[in-house]
Design a protein around this motif. Structure first.
Motif, mmCIF file in Angstrom:
data_model
loop_
_atom_site.group_PDB
_atom_site.id
_atom_site.type_symbol
_atom_site.label_atom_id
_atom_site.label_comp_id
_atom_site.label_asym_id
_atom_site.label_seq_id
_atom_site.Cartn_x
_atom_site.Cartn_y
_atom_site.Cartn_z
ATOM 1 N N ILE A 1 40.522 25.495 -11.233
ATOM 2 C CA ILE A 1 39.231 24.379 -11.353
ATOM 3 C C ILE A 1 40.234 22.981 -11.050
ATOM 4 O O ILE A 1 40.578 22.471 -12.014
ATOM 5 C CB ILE A 1 38.501 24.478 -12.274
ATOM 6 C CG1 ILE A 1 38.260 26.048 -12.613
ATOM 7 C CG2 ILE A 1 36.995 23.790 -12.313
ATOM 8 C CD1 ILE A 1 37.840 26.646 -11.748
ATOM 9 N N ASP B 1 41.456 23.580 -16.606
ATOM 10 C CA ASP B 1 41.239 25.232 -16.611
ATOM 11 C C ASP B 1 41.720 25.547 -15.398
ATOM 12 O O ASP B 1 41.578 25.485 -14.764
ATOM 13 C CB ASP B 1 39.663 24.737 -16.464
ATOM 14 C CG ASP B 1 39.030 24.276 -17.899
ATOM 15 O OD1 ASP B 1 39.096 23.923 -18.721
ATOM 16 O OD2 ASP B 1 37.602 23.701 -17.445
ATOM 17 N N PHE C 1 41.630 29.634 -14.601
ATOM 18 C CA PHE C 1 40.944 31.040 -15.695
ATOM 19 C C PHE C 1 41.515 32.271 -14.429
ATOM 20 O O PHE C 1 41.824 31.926 -13.484
ATOM 21 C CB PHE C 1 38.945 31.678 -14.371
ATOM 22 C CG PHE C 1 38.717 29.759 -15.868
ATOM 23 C CD1 PHE C 1 38.074 30.408 -16.798
ATOM 24 C CD2 PHE C 1 38.224 29.024 -15.181
ATOM 25 C CE1 PHE C 1 37.213 29.849 -17.566
ATOM 26 C CE2 PHE C 1 37.675 28.351 -15.909
ATOM 27 C CZ PHE C 1 36.816 28.305 -16.814
ATOM 28 N N ARG D 1 36.568 31.828 -20.724
ATOM 29 C CA ARG D 1 36.667 31.214 -21.003
ATOM 30 C C ARG D 1 37.536 31.509 -22.717
ATOM 31 O O ARG D 1 35.957 31.850 -23.708
ATOM 32 C CB ARG D 1 35.679 30.058 -21.261
ATOM 33 C CG ARG D 1 36.216 28.812 -22.564
ATOM 34 C CD ARG D 1 34.927 27.424 -22.653
ATOM 35 N NE ARG D 1 34.738 27.005 -21.304
ATOM 36 C CZ ARG D 1 35.695 25.689 -21.006
ATOM 37 N NH1 ARG D 1 35.965 24.890 -21.881
ATOM 38 N NH2 ARG D 1 35.792 24.742 -19.915
ATOM 39 N N SER E 1 43.159 33.411 -19.713
ATOM 40 C CA SER E 1 42.656 32.336 -19.442
ATOM 41 C C SER E 1 42.231 31.510 -20.357
ATOM 42 O O SER E 1 42.504 31.010 -21.485
ATOM 43 C CB SER E 1 40.858 32.010 -19.311
ATOM 44 O OG SER E 1 40.681 33.333 -17.781
ATOM 45 N N THR F 1 41.722 26.593 -21.187
ATOM 46 C CA THR F 1 41.173 25.252 -20.883
ATOM 47 C C THR F 1 40.887 24.828 -21.803
ATOM 48 O O THR F 1 42.083 24.909 -22.836
ATOM 49 C CB THR F 1 39.506 25.832 -20.603
ATOM 50 O OG1 THR F 1 38.982 26.379 -21.977
ATOM 51 C CG2 THR F 1 38.820 27.695 -20.243
ATOM 52 N N THR G 1 29.062 25.582 -20.823
ATOM 53 C CA THR G 1 30.132 25.520 -20.203
ATOM 54 C C THR G 1 30.103 26.624 -20.034
ATOM 55 O O THR G 1 30.752 26.350 -18.398
ATOM 56 C CB THR G 1 30.775 24.939 -21.814
ATOM 57 O OG1 THR G 1 30.620 24.092 -22.308
ATOM 58 C CG2 THR G 1 31.750 24.874 -21.199
ATOM 59 N N GLN G 2 29.602 27.987 -20.389
ATOM 60 C CA GLN G 2 30.228 29.398 -19.658
ATOM 61 C C GLN G 2 29.926 28.864 -17.968
ATOM 62 O O GLN G 2 30.053 29.704 -17.406
ATOM 63 C CB GLN G 2 29.828 30.017 -20.458
ATOM 64 C CG GLN G 2 30.711 30.268 -21.482
ATOM 65 C CD GLN G 2 31.329 31.534 -23.240
ATOM 66 O OE1 GLN G 2 31.574 32.222 -22.076
ATOM 67 N NE2 GLN G 2 30.289 31.397 -23.257
ATOM 68 N N ASP H 1 31.118 27.431 -15.865
ATOM 69 C CA ASP H 1 32.294 28.318 -15.758
ATOM 70 C C ASP H 1 32.806 28.869 -14.541
ATOM 71 O O ASP H 1 33.431 28.762 -13.615
ATOM 72 C CB ASP H 1 33.616 28.798 -17.026
ATOM 73 C CG ASP H 1 33.645 27.714 -18.093
ATOM 74 O OD1 ASP H 1 34.092 26.885 -17.840
ATOM 75 O OD2 ASP H 1 34.047 28.258 -18.940
ATOM 76 N N ASN I 1 31.496 27.116 -11.171
ATOM 77 C CA ASN I 1 33.790 26.707 -10.705
ATOM 78 C C ASN I 1 35.151 27.864 -10.208
ATOM 79 O O ASN I 1 35.332 27.723 -9.015
ATOM 80 C CB ASN I 1 34.435 26.355 -11.908
ATOM 81 C CG ASN I 1 33.528 24.962 -12.485
ATOM 82 O OD1 ASN I 1 32.855 23.798 -12.029
ATOM 83 N ND2 ASN I 1 33.744 24.042 -13.671
#
Length: 333
Positions: free
Chosen positions: A43, A48, A50, A94, A99, A101, A111-112, A115, A118
């Motif tokens: 990202i 981060d 993933f 996450r 993954s 972060t 936040t998720q 994610d 993103n």
């Protein structure tokens, strides 16, 4: 003497060969052949990264979000069954899988959701193909909230697997006890797979468990055993935020919606009314546990592909015969 040798031989075959057979029955299986490849998605402007699994090269993107404690491999079997008609992407959320972060413990809904947005942006840029979001349990709650943000311009469908607000909220008071009562240490990966299928875990399909369960474990060098990779009990502060108000948010999502349940008792009042009003399609999958996509992959894949066909979702959006360009994806269901 001959009788003694025969007896010893019999004991050897029953005990040793029997144990070896039991072990092989729950030995890990590779995900290759179901997913085509995996990769790390970095990202921009963050630390981060993933991990995602990918299958298929044509059609709309079926973007899969797993439940708490699972990984993207929860969708391995269905990826293999769907990839001839769609592209399947399954990310490790996450704090899960491979993954990594800046804060793996921040499993808040906000936040998720970011994610997911993103990862989609990093993978497809400003012109992503049509996307059908699929989410199981915690991932279902996140998929609903991502859809409700209307931040994915090519979002064409939403599939939620066995999670509704009423049942989820009612179960929260028991969740710590449930997590504490599950087996926490395993001498081998095989024993963890066996427990997941036979000893109180949430899976019923050994084939899927042999693919997905190893990715949910890590080896504890101090204790010399395998433990769960994700400490779900430490995410309690975020549980209410995943599910509170979820039914109304789900009903408000402006795309075709499918709710897959393992039992009708999981349907709460708001969803019952919404289903009667035709605001979404609901299918109850019998003879399955909580992870429908793992326990009944053939039926799951068929239902999702039928949902895509029924709503005429093509590579670039909702395709209506006779129109050269897809209609707007902003229209209501």
């Amino acid at each position: 003497m001959k009788n003694l040798k025969f007896y010893c031989s019999l004991v050897y075959h029953v005990c040793f060969c029997g144990c070896r057979s039991s072990s092989s029955r729950y030995s890990p299986l590779p995900w290759q052949g179901h997913f085509d490849e995996d990769k790390m998605v970095a990202i921009p402007d963050s630390d981060d990264i993933f991990h995602v699994y990918l299958a298929g090269t044509e059609g709309p993107v079926v973007f899969c979000l797993h439940g708490g404690g699972y990984t993207g491999l929860s969708f391995a079997l269905i990826a293999g069954k769907m990839k001839e008609k769609v592209r399947v992407v399954a990310m490790d959320m996450r704090g899960h899988g491979q993954s990594k972060t800046s804060d793996d413990t921040d499993l808040s809904a906000e936040t998720q959701c970011q994610d997911v947005l993103n990862v989609v942006s990093a993978m497809y840029g400003r012109e992503p193909p049509a996307i059908i979001l699929i989410g199981h349990s915690m991932g279902g709650a996140i998929a609903v909230r991502v859809a409700a943000k209307r931040a994915l311009p090519t979002l064409a469908g939403l599939v939620v697997i066995d999670v509704v607000e009423g049942t989820a909220m009612a179960s929260l008071v028991h969740m710590q006890r449930i997590l504490a009562n599950r087996q926490l240490h395993f001498p081998s990966v095989e024993k963890a797979i066996e427990w997941s299928v036979r000893g109180g875990g949430s899976l019923q399909n050994p084939e899927s468990a042999r693919i997905s369960v190893p990715s949910t474990l890590k080896f504890d060098a101090d204790r010399k055993c395998y433990v769960w990779l994700t400490a779900l009990e430490e995410s309690e502060a975020h549980w209410r935020g995943w599910y509170e108000g979820l039914s109304e948010v789900f009903l408000s999502c402006p795309v075709p919606k499918l709710l897959l349940l393992a039992g009708t008792d999981r349907l709460d009042r708001s969803l019952t009314i919404g289903q009667m009003q035709g605001k979404f399609q609901m299918i109850v999958v019998r003879h399955t546990g909580h992870a429908i996509q793992e326990d009944e992959p053939d039926e799951f894949a068929g239902v999702v592909l039928n949902f895509i066909a029924r709503n005429r979702i093509g590579t670039y959006g909702i395709e209506i015969p006779g129109l050269r360009r897809p209609v707007s994806l902003r229209s209501s269901n």
